[in-house]
Design a protein around this motif. Structure first.
Motif, PDB file in Angstrom:
ATOM      1  N   VAL A  30      12.972  24.847   4.482  1.00  0.00           N
ATOM      2  CA  VAL A  30      12.901  23.626   5.292  1.00  0.00           C
ATOM      3  C   VAL A  30      11.453  23.440   5.734  1.00  0.00           C
ATOM      4  N   PRO A  31      10.847  22.299   5.440  1.00  0.00           N
ATOM      5  CA  PRO A  31       9.427  22.117   5.765  1.00  0.00           C
ATOM      6  C   PRO A  31       9.211  21.845   7.246  1.00  0.00           C
ATOM      7  N   ASP A  32       7.970  21.992   7.662  1.00  0.00           N
ATOM      8  CA  ASP A  32       7.581  21.583   9.010  1.00  0.00           C
ATOM      9  C   ASP A  32       7.213  20.103   9.053  1.00  0.00           C
ATOM     10  N   VAL A  33       6.821  19.567   7.905  1.00  0.00           N
ATOM     11  CA  VAL A  33       6.459  18.162   7.807  1.00  0.00           C
ATOM     12  C   VAL A  33       6.647  17.725   6.356  1.00  0.00           C
ATOM     13  N   ALA A  34       6.942  16.447   6.152  1.00  0.00           N
ATOM     14  CA  ALA A  34       7.068  15.894   4.810  1.00  0.00           C
ATOM     15  C   ALA A  34       6.076  14.745   4.652  1.00  0.00           C
ATOM     16  N   LEU A  35       5.437  14.674   3.486  1.00  0.00           N
ATOM     17  CA  LEU A  35       4.402  13.685   3.235  1.00  0.00           C
ATOM     18  C   LEU A  35       4.670  12.974   1.908  1.00  0.00           C
ATOM     19  N   ALA A  36       4.252  11.726   1.818  1.00  0.00           N
ATOM     20  CA  ALA A  36       4.382  10.970   0.570  1.00  0.00           C
ATOM     21  C   ALA A  36       3.363   9.843   0.579  1.00  0.00           C
ATOM     22  N   GLN A  37       3.084   9.334  -0.612  1.00  0.00           N
ATOM     23  CA  GLN A  37       2.146   8.224  -0.737  1.00  0.00           C
ATOM     24  C   GLN A  37       2.639   7.262  -1.812  1.00  0.00           C
ATOM     25  N   HIS A  38       2.085   6.034  -1.779  1.00  0.00           N
ATOM     26  CA  HIS A  38       2.479   5.040  -2.782  1.00  0.00           C
ATOM     27  C   HIS A  38       1.330   4.078  -3.020  1.00  0.00           C
ATOM     28  N   LEU A  39       1.161   3.683  -4.277  1.00  0.00           N
ATOM     29  CA  LEU A  39       0.241   2.601  -4.587  1.00  0.00           C
ATOM     30  C   LEU A  39       0.766   1.304  -3.985  1.00  0.00           C
ATOM     31  N   LEU A  40      -0.088   0.628  -3.210  1.00  0.00           N
ATOM     32  CA  LEU A  40       0.255  -0.642  -2.586  1.00  0.00           C
ATOM     33  C   LEU A  40      -0.951  -1.574  -2.677  1.00  0.00           C
ATOM     34  N   PRO A  41      -0.752  -2.886  -2.531  1.00  0.00           N
ATOM     35  CA  PRO A  41      -1.876  -3.808  -2.663  1.00  0.00           C
ATOM     36  C   PRO A  41      -3.050  -3.443  -1.758  1.00  0.00           C
ATOM     37  N   GLY A  42      -4.217  -3.403  -2.335  1.00  0.00           N
ATOM     38  CA  GLY A  42      -5.432  -3.026  -1.631  1.00  0.00           C
ATOM     39  C   GLY A  42      -6.481  -2.605  -2.634  1.00  0.00           C
ATOM     40  N   ILE A  43      -7.699  -2.381  -2.175  1.00  0.00           N
ATOM     41  CA  ILE A  43      -8.800  -2.021  -3.058  1.00  0.00           C
ATOM     42  C   ILE A  43      -8.648  -0.583  -3.525  1.00  0.00           C
ATOM     43  N   ALA A  44      -8.774  -0.370  -4.829  1.00  0.00           N
ATOM     44  CA  ALA A  44      -8.707   0.982  -5.381  1.00  0.00           C
ATOM     45  C   ALA A  44      -9.790   1.851  -4.757  1.00  0.00           C
ATOM     46  N   GLY A  45      -9.395   3.063  -4.367  1.00  0.00           N
ATOM     47  CA  GLY A  45     -10.311   3.976  -3.693  1.00  0.00           C
ATOM     48  C   GLY A  45     -10.107   4.043  -2.198  1.00  0.00           C
ATOM     49  N   THR A  46      -9.253   3.151  -1.664  1.00  0.00           N
ATOM     50  CA  THR A  46      -8.976   3.155  -0.229  1.00  0.00           C
ATOM     51  C   THR A  46      -7.631   3.812   0.059  1.00  0.00           C
ATOM     52  N   VAL A  47      -7.504   4.347   1.274  1.00  0.00           N
ATOM     53  CA  VAL A  47      -6.245   4.918   1.759  1.00  0.00           C
ATOM     54  C   VAL A  47      -5.958   4.314   3.122  1.00  0.00           C
ATOM     55  N   ALA A  48      -4.677   4.204   3.461  1.00  0.00           N
ATOM     56  CA  ALA A  48      -4.332   3.555   4.736  1.00  0.00           C
ATOM     57  C   ALA A  48      -3.038   4.131   5.282  1.00  0.00           C
ATOM     58  N   THR A  49      -2.974   4.259   6.593  1.00  0.00           N
ATOM     59  CA  THR A  49      -1.794   4.782   7.272  1.00  0.00           C
ATOM     60  C   THR A  49      -1.253   3.751   8.252  1.00  0.00           C
ATOM     61  N   CYS A  50       0.012   3.972   8.658  1.00  0.00           N
ATOM     62  CA  CYS A  50       0.659   3.083   9.623  1.00  0.00           C
ATOM     63  C   CYS A  50       1.643   3.904  10.444  1.00  0.00           C
ATOM     64  N   PRO A  51       1.382   4.146  11.719  1.00  0.00           N
ATOM     65  CA  PRO A  51       2.354   4.877  12.539  1.00  0.00           C
ATOM     66  C   PRO A  51       3.566   4.004  12.854  1.00  0.00           C
ATOM     67  N   GLY A  52       4.718   4.637  13.048  1.00  0.00           N
ATOM     68  CA  GLY A  52       5.933   3.902  13.393  1.00  0.00           C
ATOM     69  C   GLY A  52       6.568   3.248  12.187  1.00  0.00           C
ATOM     70  N   PRO A  53       7.399   2.216  12.401  1.00  0.00           N
ATOM     71  CA  PRO A  53       8.060   1.544  11.276  1.00  0.00           C
ATOM     72  C   PRO A  53       7.031   0.983  10.299  1.00  0.00           C
ATOM     73  N   PHE A  54       7.081   1.443   9.071  1.00  0.00           N
ATOM     74  CA  PHE A  54       6.090   1.073   8.058  1.00  0.00           C
ATOM     75  C   PHE A  54       6.718   0.233   6.953  1.00  0.00           C
ATOM     76  N   MET A  55       7.816   0.714   6.379  1.00  0.00           N
ATOM     77  CA  MET A  55       8.518  -0.018   5.331  1.00  0.00           C
ATOM     78  C   MET A  55       9.911  -0.385   5.821  1.00  0.00           C
ATOM     79  N   SER A  56      10.356  -1.546   5.427  1.00  0.00           N
ATOM     80  CA  SER A  56      11.605  -2.072   5.978  1.00  0.00           C
ATOM     81  C   SER A  56      12.833  -1.406   5.383  1.00  0.00           C
ATOM     82  N   ALA A  57      13.922  -1.479   6.140  1.00  0.00           N
ATOM     83  CA  ALA A  57      15.236  -1.191   5.559  1.00  0.00           C
ATOM     84  C   ALA A  57      15.579  -2.337   4.616  1.00  0.00           C
TER      85      ALA A  57
END
Length: 418
Positions: A169-196
């Motif tokens: 059982v992990p202490d934390v789980a992480l994931a990433q996804h390609l989304l619209p934006g400039i290649a080479g950039t990374v971005a985070t969003c605390p709280g609700p990020f993707m909709s149900a």
């Protein structure tokens, strides 16, 4: 003086040609949800070659790799195996020409039009880099390759198949996804990020008859049309003005001839929401509207509702996301930032939620910088290919390198010795 991440990433350039070749090959040989057998075998082989303890066939075709490296936290990183039933139009020399039969027995083209091929190429390269420099981190690294993300089933199927009896059982789980934006950039969003997301098939019933004698029939086409119109009030009149929600009727089928009133009509709709309360209000309103319109039309039979698929809200843990954002800022500098809520959906959260652990899901940009800036200046950003487009094809670099570095930086936010 170099940091742990610099030491680990120092080996990237030697791996880069092989990573790019692996990506091209994955892109050229995509597999649909629940059919990812060859893809799963290939990633499993790479993990074994790097010394991971590998398990295959979890939840169908899911793969996990565990690399224990002394005492310390356990970090799980997840990516996806499956592709989409689309015919690729990129014209790339490594474009997919694959066709297979889908779950309904229909012949379909297959295309990695959402970036899962890049996710896998980044994850396997990250695993190689971390395995080669175990002197730079402590703890346990888990890589998880999930099937059937596109259908919203794979995460739960892995959990139901005893995922957390097979891996720590992990202490934390992480994931990433390609989304619209400039290649080479990374971005985070605390709280609700993707909709149900919920997709529902609704069948409403009429009484068939001749188009010249409508008085003897109950017309389900008119009934369905009234439902479509009335459903537009769900967002404008049921959902609070400050909430974000979407209702889309994407499919409506009824009848076979212009002069025949059919016996039934079938609607398929999709709804998006960010909270359990809003989601339930929307579902209640949809059922209420459909039943009321059926009553108003004199429908001879109650409507039928069938859930096609459902995705949960991706609700990033604030503390975990803050930790990842800090690591990204330190490594990427001005290329790291924040991203607003997205109305796309994911089933990743079912994995950490089942283990009751925090998670962070972040975005990687995928559009060539010059093309993005030109479209932004011209006001044509909406014209650029995006996820699920048959023209979707991110530039290999810096996208692959950025995705690899983000996984390493995210993992080291917990695994780096302090």
């Amino acid at each position: 003086m170099t940091s742990g991440i610099d030491e680990i990433l120092a080996g990237y350039e030697n791996l880069r040609p092989g990573q790019e070749d692996f990506y091209r090959d994955l892109h050229q040989h995509p597999e649909l949800s629940h059919q990812e057998h060859q893809t799963a075998r290939r990633v499993a082989g790479r993990l074994r070659g790097d010394g991971f303890t590998v398990q295959e066939g979890i939840g169908g075709t899911g793969v996990t790799g565990v690399l224990a490296n002394g005492s310390g936290p356990t970090v799980l990183l997840r990516c996806e195996l499956d592709a989409l039933p689309l015919r690729e139009t990129t014209g790339a020399p490594f474009a997919s020409t694959v066709t297979v039969k889908d779950a309904q027995g229909q012949e379909v083209s297959v295309d990695h039009a959402c970036g899962h091929d890049m996710h896998m190429a980044c994850m396997t390269t990250m695993a190689t880099l971390m395995a080669a420099r175990r002197d730079q981190w402590n703890g346990t690294l888990i890589t998880l390759f999930q099937p059937a993300e596109e259908t919203g089933e794979g995460a739960q199927e892995m959990v139901d198949d005893g995922l957390f009896t097979r891996i720590p059982v992990p202490d934390v789980a992480l994931a990433q996804h390609l989304l619209p934006g400039i290649a080479g950039t990374v971005a985070t969003c605390p709280g609700p990020f993707m909709s149900a997301a919920d997709s529902i098939r609704i069948t409403v019933y009429g009484r068939g008859g001749h188009g010249s004698m409508p008085q003897h029939a109950v017309d389900p086409v008119v009934l369905a049309a009234m439902i479509v119109v009335r459903l537009q009030t769900v967002v404008s009149r049921v959902v609070a003005p400050g909430d974000t929600a979407v209702v889309t009727v994407g499919s409506l089928h009824a009848g076979t001839r212009s002069n025949v009133i059919p016996g039934h009509a079938v609607l398929e709709l999709n709804m998006r929401s960010y909270s359990a309360v809003t989601r339930q209000r929307m579902l209640d309103a949809i059922h209420r509207i459909v039943r009321a319109e059926c009553e108003a039309s004199g429908s001879p039979k109650d409507p039928e509702f069938e859930t096609i698929f459902t995705f949960p809200v991706t609700d990033n843990d604030a503390a975990a996301t803050g930790r990842v954002a800090k690591a990204f800022a330190a490594h990427f500098g001005d290329l790291a930032g924040e991203i607003p809520r997205q109305t796309v959906s994911e089933d990743f959260s079912k994995i950490p939620d089942a283990a009751h652990v925090p998670y962070c899901y972040w975005a990687i940009g995928f559009t060539d910088k010059q093309a993005y800036l030109a479209a932004e200046k011209a006001g044509t950003l909406d014209d650029l290919p995006t996820n699920h487009s048959p023209a979707f094809l991110p530039p290999l670099q810096p996208t692959l390198r950025t995705g690899t570095e983000a996984l390493v930086a995210g993992a080291l936010a917990w695994l780096a010795p302090h």
